[in-house]
Scaffold this motif. Structure first.
Motif, PDB file in Angstrom:
ATOM      1  N   CYS A 198      66.937  55.429 -40.143  1.00 37.77           N
ATOM      2  CA  CYS A 198      65.557  54.996 -39.883  1.00 37.77           C
ATOM      3  C   CYS A 198      64.651  55.379 -41.052  1.00 37.77           C
ATOM      4  O   CYS A 198      63.776  54.605 -41.457  1.00 37.77           O
ATOM      5  CB  CYS A 198      65.031  55.616 -38.598  1.00 37.77           C
ATOM      6  N   TRP A 199      64.846  56.569 -41.598  1.00 38.56           N
ATOM      7  CA  TRP A 199      64.010  57.021 -42.708  1.00 38.56           C
ATOM      8  C   TRP A 199      64.100  56.093 -43.916  1.00 38.56           C
ATOM      9  O   TRP A 199      63.113  55.915 -44.633  1.00 38.56           O
ATOM     10  CB  TRP A 199      64.418  58.431 -43.127  1.00 38.56           C
ATOM     11  N   ILE A 200      65.257  55.521 -44.149  1.00 42.57           N
ATOM     12  CA  ILE A 200      65.393  54.655 -45.325  1.00 42.57           C
ATOM     13  C   ILE A 200      65.180  53.178 -44.982  1.00 42.57           C
ATOM     14  O   ILE A 200      65.440  52.307 -45.805  1.00 42.57           O
ATOM     15  CB  ILE A 200      66.759  54.850 -46.015  1.00 42.57           C
ATOM     16  N   GLY A 201      64.708  52.912 -43.771  1.00 43.15           N
ATOM     17  CA  GLY A 201      64.304  51.557 -43.420  1.00 43.15           C
ATOM     18  C   GLY A 201      65.316  50.715 -42.688  1.00 43.15           C
ATOM     19  O   GLY A 201      65.097  49.511 -42.509  1.00 43.15           O
ATOM     20  N   VAL A 202      66.437  51.300 -42.245  1.00 46.87           N
ATOM     21  CA  VAL A 202      67.407  50.554 -41.445  1.00 46.87           C
ATOM     22  C   VAL A 202      66.917  50.550 -39.999  1.00 46.87           C
ATOM     23  O   VAL A 202      66.856  51.593 -39.358  1.00 46.87           O
ATOM     24  CB  VAL A 202      68.816  51.172 -41.528  1.00 46.87           C
ATOM     25  N   ARG A 203      66.576  49.398 -39.494  1.00 46.13           N
ATOM     26  CA  ARG A 203      65.981  49.317 -38.158  1.00 46.13           C
ATOM     27  C   ARG A 203      67.053  49.362 -37.061  1.00 46.13           C
ATOM     28  O   ARG A 203      68.135  48.820 -37.226  1.00 46.13           O
ATOM     29  CB  ARG A 203      65.175  48.031 -38.012  1.00 46.13           C
ATOM     30  N   PRO A 204      66.719  49.999 -35.949  1.00 46.62           N
ATOM     31  CA  PRO A 204      67.659  50.028 -34.825  1.00 46.62           C
ATOM     32  C   PRO A 204      67.463  48.854 -33.871  1.00 46.62           C
ATOM     33  O   PRO A 204      66.339  48.406 -33.631  1.00 46.62           O
ATOM     34  CB  PRO A 204      67.305  51.343 -34.120  1.00 46.62           C
ATOM     35  N   ILE A 205      68.577  48.346 -33.378  1.00 50.15           N
ATOM     36  CA  ILE A 205      68.593  47.399 -32.264  1.00 50.15           C
ATOM     37  C   ILE A 205      69.277  48.112 -31.109  1.00 50.15           C
ATOM     38  O   ILE A 205      70.373  48.658 -31.275  1.00 50.15           O
ATOM     39  CB  ILE A 205      69.372  46.119 -32.620  1.00 50.15           C
ATOM     40  N   ASN A 206      68.654  48.152 -29.950  1.00 49.24           N
ATOM     41  CA  ASN A 206      69.221  48.864 -28.806  1.00 49.24           C
ATOM     42  C   ASN A 206      69.836  47.886 -27.809  1.00 49.24           C
ATOM     43  O   ASN A 206      69.209  46.898 -27.438  1.00 49.24           O
ATOM     44  CB  ASN A 206      68.130  49.683 -28.115  1.00 49.24           C
ATOM     45  N   VAL A 207      71.064  48.180 -27.405  1.00 51.02           N
ATOM     46  CA  VAL A 207      71.775  47.360 -26.433  1.00 51.02           C
ATOM     47  C   VAL A 207      72.313  48.286 -25.342  1.00 51.02           C
ATOM     48  O   VAL A 207      72.991  49.276 -25.637  1.00 51.02           O
ATOM     49  CB  VAL A 207      72.939  46.585 -27.079  1.00 51.02           C
ATOM     50  N   GLU A 208      72.004  47.977 -24.093  1.00 50.48           N
ATOM     51  CA  GLU A 208      72.459  48.824 -22.994  1.00 50.48           C
ATOM     52  C   GLU A 208      73.982  48.771 -22.846  1.00 50.48           C
ATOM     53  O   GLU A 208      74.605  47.717 -23.040  1.00 50.48           O
ATOM     54  CB  GLU A 208      71.802  48.407 -21.682  1.00 50.48           C
ATOM     55  N   ALA A 209      74.556  49.912 -22.482  1.00 48.66           N
ATOM     56  CA  ALA A 209      76.006  49.996 -22.303  1.00 48.66           C
ATOM     57  C   ALA A 209      76.319  51.087 -21.298  1.00 48.66           C
ATOM     58  O   ALA A 209      75.750  52.184 -21.370  1.00 48.66           O
ATOM     59  CB  ALA A 209      76.688  50.306 -23.638  1.00 48.66           C
ATOM     60  N   PRO A 210      77.191  50.830 -20.344  1.00 46.96           N
ATOM     61  CA  PRO A 210      77.563  51.872 -19.386  1.00 46.96           C
ATOM     62  C   PRO A 210      78.441  52.931 -20.038  1.00 46.96           C
ATOM     63  O   PRO A 210      79.178  52.653 -20.989  1.00 46.96           O
ATOM     64  CB  PRO A 210      78.343  51.095 -18.320  1.00 46.96           C
ATOM     65  N   VAL A 211      78.341  54.145 -19.535  1.00 50.92           N
ATOM     66  CA  VAL A 211      79.188  55.234 -20.014  1.00 50.92           C
ATOM     67  C   VAL A 211      79.782  55.936 -18.804  1.00 50.92           C
ATOM     68  O   VAL A 211      79.122  56.077 -17.772  1.00 50.92           O
ATOM     69  CB  VAL A 211      78.380  56.224 -20.896  1.00 50.92           C
ATOM     70  N   ARG A 212      81.031  56.360 -18.931  1.00 48.50           N
ATOM     71  CA  ARG A 212      81.688  57.036 -17.817  1.00 48.50           C
ATOM     72  C   ARG A 212      82.270  58.354 -18.289  1.00 48.50           C
ATOM     73  O   ARG A 212      82.909  58.429 -19.344  1.00 48.50           O
ATOM     74  CB  ARG A 212      82.811  56.170 -17.243  1.00 48.50           C
ATOM     75  N   TYR A 213      82.010  59.388 -17.526  1.00 42.73           N
ATOM     76  CA  TYR A 213      82.576  60.706 -17.793  1.00 42.73           C
ATOM     77  C   TYR A 213      83.782  60.919 -16.889  1.00 42.73           C
ATOM     78  O   TYR A 213      83.668  60.828 -15.664  1.00 42.73           O
ATOM     79  CB  TYR A 213      81.541  61.808 -17.546  1.00 42.73           C
TER      80      TYR A 213
END
Length: 257
Positions: free
Chosen positions: A194-209
């Protein structure tokens, strides 16, 4: 369902350290969704390296990279990045070897990356009842630190390791410092990108423990791992302060997403 034709730009990279038998299913599920898939065995001593090598003998799109000793998740990812660059790849999707991450979403994450190759695609976990409450609460603190230190640039979850990175900027960041080699790799990578300008795209994903009786293996240690995270965010804070004017300027001058 047949596996898609092997990509020449995007690969699945699975760092693995003593994951138990869950890694076998993880790799099979990943291969059912994508090609190629590489596993970086980070000095494992649980017999998983031998099983994975046996699987790779019959699968030209599965590669196993063996590291002689355990050096940490970030070090394993960097070893994979170096090899990926040598073979012409531009992006990697990282996922854990313990079966927690949703292999069936690999294609969707890769598609999001291909549509915006300059961005990183971050998984935003959806927890079920298997998630330890203390882990869920702890990551909220981690997310707050990451968002403060990036001026809320859009990191939906700082710790979830199911994500797609553009290789060139990540490898450059890691090559210039000796940090980002252990468990704290994921949040530091997200913040620094993020500091160097790479933007994040967020995609929901389930996680299982998975519980131990289900074959689950966890290398998270509540005291040691949390101390490591606290030290990482403290280091980043000292770097964040002098970067603040540039980050503010970028926030007000960058084009809308």
């Amino acid at each position: 369902m047949p596996t898609p034709a092997a990509s020449t730009t995007h690969l699945v990279l699975i760092p693995s350290y003593n994951p138990g038998v869950k890694v076998d299913d993880t790799v099979r599920q990943a291969r059912a969704q994508w090609a190629p898939v590489w596993v970086v065995v980070d000095g494992s001593t649980d017999g998983s390296a031998e099983r994975l090598q046996s699987m790779a003998k019959d699968d030209s799109d599965l590669r196993v990279i063996l590291l002689p000793r355990n050096r940490g998740k970030g070090a394993a990812v960097l070893a994979g990045l170096d090899e990926a660059v040598a073979h012409g790849f531009t992006h990697v999707l990282t996922m854990d070897s313990d079966g927690q991450h949703p292999a069936d979403l690999i294609g969707a994450f890769m598609a999001a990356s291909m549509s915006r190759p300059d961005c990183m695609v971050l998984g935003r976990p959806k927890f079920d009842e298997s998630a330890p409450r203390v882990r869920v609460l702890g990551r909220k603190l981690s997310n707050l630190c990451a968002n403060i230190e990036t001026l809320w640039a859009g990191i939906g979850d700082s710790l979830f390791g199911f994500r797609v990175y553009p290789i060139a900027p990540l490898r450059a960041l890691m090559s210039n410092r000796h940090w980002m080699r252990g468990f704290d790799f994921d949040p530091e990578a997200a913040v620094r990108l993020c500091w160097i300008g790479v933007r994040p795209i967020n995609v929901e994903a389930p996680v299982r423990y998975f519980k131990p009786e289900e074959g689950g293996v966890s290398h998270f240690r509540y005291v040691r791992s949390n101390v490591l995270l606290m030290w990482m965010y403290l280091r980043l804070l000292f770097e964040f302060v002098p970067r603040l004017p540039l980050l503010v300027l970028r926030r007000f001058t960058q084009a809308p997403r």
